[in-house]
Scaffold this motif. Structure first.
Motif, PDB file in Angstrom:
ATOM      1  N   SER A 159      19.350 -23.919 -64.746  1.00 43.50           N
ATOM      2  CA  SER A 159      20.446 -23.312 -63.984  1.00 43.50           C
ATOM      3  C   SER A 159      21.290 -22.398 -64.861  1.00 43.50           C
ATOM      4  O   SER A 159      21.707 -21.318 -64.429  1.00 43.50           O
ATOM      5  CB  SER A 159      21.317 -24.397 -63.351  1.00 43.50           C
ATOM      6  N   GLU A 160      21.562 -22.828 -66.097  1.00 41.91           N
ATOM      7  CA  GLU A 160      22.291 -21.955 -67.024  1.00 41.91           C
ATOM      8  C   GLU A 160      21.468 -20.724 -67.346  1.00 41.91           C
ATOM      9  O   GLU A 160      22.010 -19.622 -67.463  1.00 41.91           O
ATOM     10  CB  GLU A 160      22.644 -22.710 -68.311  1.00 41.91           C
ATOM     11  N   ALA A 161      20.157 -20.897 -67.500  1.00 37.34           N
ATOM     12  CA  ALA A 161      19.291 -19.754 -67.796  1.00 37.34           C
ATOM     13  C   ALA A 161      19.304 -18.767 -66.639  1.00 37.34           C
ATOM     14  O   ALA A 161      19.355 -17.542 -66.849  1.00 37.34           O
ATOM     15  CB  ALA A 161      17.870 -20.236 -68.080  1.00 37.34           C
ATOM     16  N   PHE A 162      19.271 -19.280 -65.416  1.00 33.91           N
ATOM     17  CA  PHE A 162      19.341 -18.400 -64.252  1.00 33.91           C
ATOM     18  C   PHE A 162      20.648 -17.615 -64.244  1.00 33.91           C
ATOM     19  O   PHE A 162      20.656 -16.387 -64.056  1.00 33.91           O
ATOM     20  CB  PHE A 162      19.215 -19.220 -62.963  1.00 33.91           C
ATOM     21  N   LEU A 163      21.762 -18.301 -64.432  1.00 31.52           N
ATOM     22  CA  LEU A 163      23.056 -17.633 -64.383  1.00 31.52           C
ATOM     23  C   LEU A 163      23.180 -16.602 -65.500  1.00 31.52           C
ATOM     24  O   LEU A 163      23.700 -15.502 -65.285  1.00 31.52           O
ATOM     25  CB  LEU A 163      24.178 -18.665 -64.475  1.00 31.52           C
ATOM     26  N   ALA A 164      22.687 -16.946 -66.691  1.00 34.60           N
ATOM     27  CA  ALA A 164      22.724 -15.982 -67.800  1.00 34.60           C
ATOM     28  C   ALA A 164      21.899 -14.748 -67.466  1.00 34.60           C
ATOM     29  O   ALA A 164      22.317 -13.611 -67.728  1.00 34.60           O
ATOM     30  CB  ALA A 164      22.206 -16.640 -69.076  1.00 34.60           C
ATOM     31  N   GLY A 165      20.729 -14.951 -66.887  1.00 37.80           N
ATOM     32  CA  GLY A 165      19.903 -13.807 -66.501  1.00 37.80           C
ATOM     33  C   GLY A 165      20.548 -12.962 -65.429  1.00 37.80           C
ATOM     34  O   GLY A 165      20.514 -11.730 -65.481  1.00 37.80           O
ATOM     35  N   LEU A 166      21.153 -13.621 -64.461  1.00 38.92           N
ATOM     36  CA  LEU A 166      21.799 -12.897 -63.368  1.00 38.92           C
ATOM     37  C   LEU A 166      22.969 -12.046 -63.868  1.00 38.92           C
ATOM     38  O   LEU A 166      23.210 -10.942 -63.375  1.00 38.92           O
ATOM     39  CB  LEU A 166      22.299 -13.899 -62.327  1.00 38.92           C
ATOM     40  N   LEU A 167      23.682 -12.544 -64.865  1.00 40.82           N
ATOM     41  CA  LEU A 167      24.916 -11.905 -65.321  1.00 40.82           C
ATOM     42  C   LEU A 167      24.757 -11.090 -66.599  1.00 40.82           C
ATOM     43  O   LEU A 167      25.743 -10.508 -67.067  1.00 40.82           O
ATOM     44  CB  LEU A 167      25.994 -12.973 -65.572  1.00 40.82           C
ATOM     45  N   HIS A 168      23.562 -11.008 -67.158  1.00 42.49           N
ATOM     46  CA  HIS A 168      23.449 -10.443 -68.504  1.00 42.49           C
ATOM     47  C   HIS A 168      23.935  -9.006 -68.584  1.00 42.49           C
ATOM     48  O   HIS A 168      24.443  -8.580 -69.621  1.00 42.49           O
ATOM     49  CB  HIS A 168      22.009 -10.569 -69.030  1.00 42.49           C
ATOM     50  N   ASP A 169      23.819  -8.238 -67.501  1.00 46.72           N
ATOM     51  CA  ASP A 169      24.299  -6.850 -67.505  1.00 46.72           C
ATOM     52  C   ASP A 169      25.514  -6.666 -66.592  1.00 46.72           C
ATOM     53  O   ASP A 169      25.760  -5.554 -66.111  1.00 46.72           O
ATOM     54  CB  ASP A 169      23.172  -5.909 -67.056  1.00 46.72           C
ATOM     55  N   ILE A 170      26.288  -7.727 -66.379  1.00 49.87           N
ATOM     56  CA  ILE A 170      27.434  -7.636 -65.468  1.00 49.87           C
ATOM     57  C   ILE A 170      28.439  -6.592 -65.950  1.00 49.87           C
ATOM     58  O   ILE A 170      29.152  -5.984 -65.146  1.00 49.87           O
ATOM     59  CB  ILE A 170      28.113  -9.019 -65.314  1.00 49.87           C
ATOM     60  N   GLY A 171      28.484  -6.347 -67.247  1.00 48.30           N
ATOM     61  CA  GLY A 171      29.392  -5.331 -67.766  1.00 48.30           C
ATOM     62  C   GLY A 171      29.074  -3.950 -67.233  1.00 48.30           C
ATOM     63  O   GLY A 171      29.980  -3.139 -66.982  1.00 48.30           O
ATOM     64  N   GLU A 172      27.793  -3.661 -67.030  1.00 49.81           N
ATOM     65  CA  GLU A 172      27.389  -2.372 -66.457  1.00 49.81           C
ATOM     66  C   GLU A 172      27.949  -2.220 -65.046  1.00 49.81           C
ATOM     67  O   GLU A 172      28.489  -1.165 -64.678  1.00 49.81           O
ATOM     68  CB  GLU A 172      25.871  -2.270 -66.442  1.00 49.81           C
TER      69      GLU A 172
END
Length: 279
Positions: free
Chosen positions: A134-147
């Motif tokens: 679940s943490e891996a999913f959230l990290a993947g989903l948010l990894h480019d949230i800054g863009e």
């Protein structure tokens, strides 16, 4: 002439961001506390036709080995499990909560398609590195949230960045020239402001740094860096057979794939990415 923005002005705009959207905060809190029951998940999904379609499409993707066999939301939730369904709820809630204005050159659908590709792959491969799915999913989903947040905060500058990237320049280099920062730093700042777990903040901040040499316990950032190597050829349209020779050997070793597993994994990914991107 390129648009520019002073760093203090961007910092002020970041500080003025509202708190984490209430709907997303509720879903994330329930995720952490295990407060979303199967019955509640099914009820939430069945009220939203778009979400129901996403859930069914995902359940019928080759990732789960039951293509075309799942015809109900309850069946999909039973197959996928609460963790995966909660992750899907998080993704949909985030997409609904952050709706940037139109920005020339920025492909919003492509952004979310890539985010979901990385998130689902990270969740699937997390066990290989003894990481929480679940943490891996959230990290993947948010990894480019800054863009995405830069599109919200400074769309005129992002439009300039996209134009220059299309001409061959590096996105992060152009961002730093125009803003004094880049989407990685902005993303980690937003994640801290929204009180995401430290592991998620670290993953956002470090996912471009590659695999840490000599480590025996790679974290989420290292996983994301290798997933980009794995998905890159497939997202550019190469077949699984072609991608097999394009993925670096170091990536296969880092993700602990023996040679006999590699073709099958790429085939599963290549046939699933389109379904996940549309889900």
């Amino acid at each position: 002439m390129s648009a520019t923005l002073e760093l203090p002005d961007l910092s002020r705009r970041l500080a003025d961001l509202p708190p984490l959207p209430a709907a997303l905060a509720e879903v994330l809190q329930a995720l952490r506390q295990g407060g979303l029951t199967m019955e509640r998940c099914i009820a939430l999904i069945e009220r939203d036709p778009s979400l129901a379609a996403r859930c069914l499409r995902l359940a019928n993707s080759p990732f789960y080995g039951r293509p075309g066999r799942i015809g109900s939301v309850s069946g999909a939730v039973t197959l996928l499990g609460l963790r995966t369904v909660n992750n899907l709820l998080t993704a949909v809630t985030l997409q609904q909560a952050i709706r940037p204005e139109q920005c020339p050159g920025f492909d919003l659908n492509g952004f979310w398609r890539h985010a979901m590709n990385v998130a689902m792959t990270a969740s699937t491969l997390s066990a290989r590195l003894d990481l929480d799915p679940s943490e891996a999913f959230l990290a993947g989903l948010l990894h480019d949230i800054g863009e995405l947040m830069l599109v919200v905060l400074v769309p005129e500058i992002v439009a300039d960045v996209e134009r220059r990237v299309a001409e061959g320049e590096s996105a992060r280099a152009v961002e730093r020239q125009l803003l004094g920062t880049d989407h990685v730093e902005v993303g980690s700042a937003v994640a801290r402001r929204w009180n995401f777990p430290p592991a998620i903040v670290e993953a956002i901040a470090d996912h471009h740094r590659g695999w840490p040499e000599g480590t025996q316990a790679p974290g989420l950032a290292a996983l994301l860096s290798q997933i980009h190597q794995l998905l890159g050829p497939l997202e550019r349209g190469w077949s699984a057979e072609q991608a097999l020779a394009m993925v670096p050997e170091a990536t296969w070793q880092a993700l602990r794939f023996v040679p006999e597993e590699r073709s099958e994994m790429l085939l599963r990914l290549s046939t699933s990415l389109a379904a996940i991107g549309q889900a």
